[in-house]
Design an enzyme around this catalytic site. Structure first.
Site, PDB file in Angstrom:
ATOM      1  N   VAL A  31       0.839  -1.197   0.000  1.00 28.46           N
ATOM      2  CA  VAL A  31       0.000   0.000   0.000  1.00 28.46           C
ATOM      3  C   VAL A  31       0.876   1.249   0.000  1.00 28.46           C
ATOM      4  O   VAL A  31       1.935   1.303   0.638  1.00 28.46           O
ATOM      5  CB  VAL A  31      -0.949  -0.012   1.218  1.00 28.46           C
ATOM      6  CG1 VAL A  31      -0.173   0.048   2.526  1.00 28.46           C
ATOM      7  CG2 VAL A  31      -1.957   1.127   1.134  1.00 28.46           C
ATOM      8  N   ASN A 161      10.507   2.835  -6.356  1.00 23.14           N
ATOM      9  CA  ASN A 161       9.887   4.155  -6.447  1.00 23.14           C
ATOM     10  C   ASN A 161      10.314   5.065  -5.277  1.00 23.14           C
ATOM     11  O   ASN A 161      10.931   4.617  -4.317  1.00 23.14           O
ATOM     12  CB  ASN A 161       8.361   3.984  -6.463  1.00 23.14           C
ATOM     13  CG  ASN A 161       7.641   5.269  -6.830  1.00 23.14           C
ATOM     14  OD1 ASN A 161       8.199   6.146  -7.493  1.00 23.14           O
ATOM     15  ND2 ASN A 161       6.401   5.398  -6.392  1.00 23.14           N
ATOM     16  N   MET A 163      12.510   7.404  -5.215  1.00 23.74           N
ATOM     17  CA  MET A 163      13.952   7.624  -5.087  1.00 23.74           C
ATOM     18  C   MET A 163      14.258   9.053  -4.652  1.00 23.74           C
ATOM     19  O   MET A 163      15.331   9.318  -4.076  1.00 23.74           O
ATOM     20  CB  MET A 163      14.650   7.306  -6.410  1.00 23.74           C
ATOM     21  CG  MET A 163      14.694   5.816  -6.777  1.00 23.74           C
ATOM     22  SD  MET A 163      15.632   4.808  -5.619  1.00 23.74           S
ATOM     23  CE  MET A 163      17.280   5.492  -5.785  1.00 23.74           C
ATOM     24  N   SER A 550      11.292 -56.974 -30.514  1.00 28.10           N
ATOM     25  CA  SER A 550      10.103 -56.992 -29.634  1.00 28.10           C
ATOM     26  C   SER A 550       9.003 -57.886 -30.201  1.00 28.10           C
ATOM     27  O   SER A 550       7.971 -57.392 -30.650  1.00 28.10           O
ATOM     28  CB  SER A 550       9.584 -55.565 -29.407  1.00 28.10           C
ATOM     29  OG  SER A 550       9.449 -54.839 -30.617  1.00 28.10           O
TER      30      SER A 550
END
Length: 635
Positions: A31, A161, A163, A550
């Site tokens: 938040v 963010n 800064m 086989s």
């Protein structure tokens, strides 16, 4: 420029935006980390808002006594959001630049609204995780990053963010980057980009900041415009959940829905689930006319050639490519309700177009979002908690693992008492092996050994390889040409860039099966071991070519059971006994005639021809190249 409804404004009436690709991204974080402000800054600095909008938010900011223009008001539309200066609901916004179109989901940061973040991120190609530089990496940012990883969002941007509040200090940025990198080691995401920004001041949002000359990377918008978004649609596995049956008259019966994944054409063979009945697509009908092909996301009506009872909740798939069909599975579950999840309580599960009762049988563990460690011995999941849960439904579901197919690997849980969505889940890999095969393998396994699930799912490997896994089993008498054809087949596939593995009888008997003879019992064990090895290579995304005499149908059927339906392609390589004895590439027939060996298949022991091979190749009639071409046609 876009208007308030997100519609593109194009005053010149040209089509320059129509061919641009679209990036869906979500913003997430704790938040007040600045998510809405960042989006507002993107709009403002890229000139994607109208003058009257700007005047309105300037007026609103001034009346609230704010020094800076509150750009978050561009996205916080609810009255409660504006009053509290938080985001409550998911806000979707659209804008475009000359390089790309964008749809943004601005999600809430409060813990109690984590469920809204799951909703907003579920369709995103990229997630922007915001971190407040002044607070560091918080639990909610970790939770959102983990959810982004669970939702298989391929690209993360960690936007550090505010800064400006730490004086644009490079050291603070590096410390947060280091902390997130350590956390991200446990996330299933490979592309993480770190950008220092100030959404309030506009640093490194649309243009590079002069305040952070130490940062050499791109600004946020430049990265969003240029990040490579790989096609997220699964176009391999055709899945068509039936939503509605259209029967306007006795001459038309169509099945409507949206193509969840894969593609389909008229004439393609399909299987109807849960009945398992087969048919072919007759027409692909739309309001604009019939289609030659339908792709993921197309809403169409499909008609089929046969009269088969199909209803809402059924699924149409390709005949040889079916999803897991089970009524028990495991999933990561995000719980979204204040009332905790209860074990063995009846809930409603909505998966594609199918609704059924579901019970949570067991909570295997809960995730600690700070450490990404699992916490066992937990009896309930609370609001916004994430755990791995084992479910059981009253009706079988048709699903794929979420990491392979988001559309058929996701579901929601509904409380029948309140009709409220209380959980969202992502299915883990389900077994496609038959019950008979499971019981057969259970008898063979060593004691005190627990099966370890595949680390990287086959479909992920197939997507990267650019082709599906295949298993070709070439059977026939010695001298029929199995090894010669197999070697040329592998060379052709390898030269085309395919991932291949060739398992040859002689090579296997020189190593893995060097302790086995040629009695019926040893032959059976030889083929059993080879089948298990082939399965490992198959699950790792390879085209596996097996060339073994086989001689017994029972042994080959045992190997076939190890693979999904339609994957095991049995090819009978045959020729006359006279031709085989004349070729005698290994000198075995000569030794048999001299009495040096006995029980040689094709001489004094029989070879049981396959009962239903996908292909029979007679090398008396076909050359090696012609034989290889026939096999390649099966691809």
């Amino acid at each position: 420029m876009s208007d308030t409804n997100g519609q593109t404004k194009n005053p010149n009436n040209d089509n320059k935006y129509l061919d641009m690709d679209l990036l869906r991204f979500t913003t997430a974080g704790s938040v007040d980390d600045g998510k809405s402000t960042l989006i507002g800054r993107l709009f403002y600095d890229s000139k994607s808002i109208f003058e009257d909008q700007m005047e309105a938010i300037e007026k609103s900011s001034k009346s609230s006594g704010e020094e800076e223009v509150n750009l978050a008001l561009l996205t916080d539309g609810l009255k409660a959001e504006r009053e509290q200066k938080i985001t409550i609901d998911v806000a979707y916004r659209y804008f475009a630049t000359p390089k790309r179109k964008f749809i943004i989901a601005d999600t809430p940061g409060h813990t109690q609204y984590t469920r809204n973040m799951v909703t907003g991120a579920s369709t995103a190609d990229l997630a922007v995780i915001l971190v407040d530089a002044s607070k560091g990496l918080l639990t909610q940012s970790r939770r959102h990053a983990f959810i982004s990883s669970l939702l298989q969002i391929p690209h993360l941007v960690v936007a550090i963010n505010k800064m400006d509040l730490v004086d644009y200090d490079e050291k603070v940025f590096n410390e947060i980057v280091s902390e997130f990198r350590e956390f991200a080691k446990k996330l299933n995401v490979t592309d993480v980009t770190y950008i220092p920004i100030s959404a309030l001041k506009g640093d490194n949002v649309v243009t590079k900041s002069e305040n952070m000359p130490w940062y050499q990377g791109s600004a946020m918008l430049h990265h969003l415009e240029n990040v490579k978004v790989d096609a997220d649609d699964n176009i391999v596995d055709f899945r068509f959940p039936v939503q509605y049956v259209i029967r306007p008259n006795q001459n038309f019966r169509g099945f409507s829905g949206r193509v969840a994944s894969g593609h389909i054409r008229p004439g393609d063979e399909v299987t109807i689930l849960p009945s398992g009945l087969h048919s072919k697509v007759k027409e692909i009908v739309t309001r604009e006319g019939n289609l030659d092909i339908a792709y993921p996301g197309d809403s169409v009506t499909i008609t089929i050639e046969d009269e088969i009872d199909i209803s809402r909740g059924d699924m149409i798939v390709r005949k040889n490519n079916v999803p897991t069909v089970r009524n028990d599975f495991e999933a990561y579950l995000c719980w979204m309700n204040e009332k905790p999840m209860e074990l063995n309580k009846q809930y409603i599960l909505q998966h594609t177009t199918k609704t059924t009762q579901v019970f949570a049988e067991d909570l295997l563990y809960r995730m600690n979002v700070d450490t990404l460690n699992s916490e066992e011995g937990i009896s309930e999941l609370g609001l916004n908690e994430i755990g791995r849960v084992r479910f059981k439904t009253s009706q079988p579901l048709f699903f794929d693992a979420y990491q392979i197919n988001k559309k058929t690997g996701s579901f929601i849980i509904i409380d029948p008492a309140t009709n409220v969505t209380v959980g969202a889940g992502m299915m883990r890999a389900g077994s496609t092996v038959s019950e008979e095969s499971k019981s057969r393998m259970a008898r063979k396994k060593s004691p005190n050994v627990v099966w370890e699930p595949w680390n990287i799912q086959r479909k992920e490997r197939e997507k990267r390889n650019g082709h599906s896994s295949e298993i070709f089993w070439l059977t026939g008498i010695s001298g029929a040409g199995k090894s010669t054809i197999a070697k040329e087949l592998e060379r052709r596939l390898f030269d085309e860039g395919k991932q291949t593995v060739l398992l040859d009888g002689d090579q296997v008997r020189h190593g893995l099966n060097g302790d086995l003879g040629f009695s019926p019992t040893d032959r059976a064990e030889n083929i059993r071991r080879v089948g298990e090895v082939a399965r490992l290579f198959y699950e790792h995304g390879n085209i596996v070519i097996c060339t073994f005499v086989s001689p017994y149908n029972k042994d080959r059927e045992g190997v076939k059971e190890l693979f999904p339906e339609g994957a095991f392609k049995e090819v009978h390589i045959t020729c006359s006994p006279e031709t085989a004895q004349k070729r005698d590439p290994k000198g075995l027939y000569a030794k048999a005639k001299e009495g040096k060996i006995t029980g040689l298949t094709g001489y004094d022991a029989d070879h049981e021809a396959p009962e239903d091979p996908v292909l029979t190749i007679n090398t008396d009639e076909l050359s090696v190249d012609e034989a290889v071409n026939r096999i390649l046609e099966l691809l």
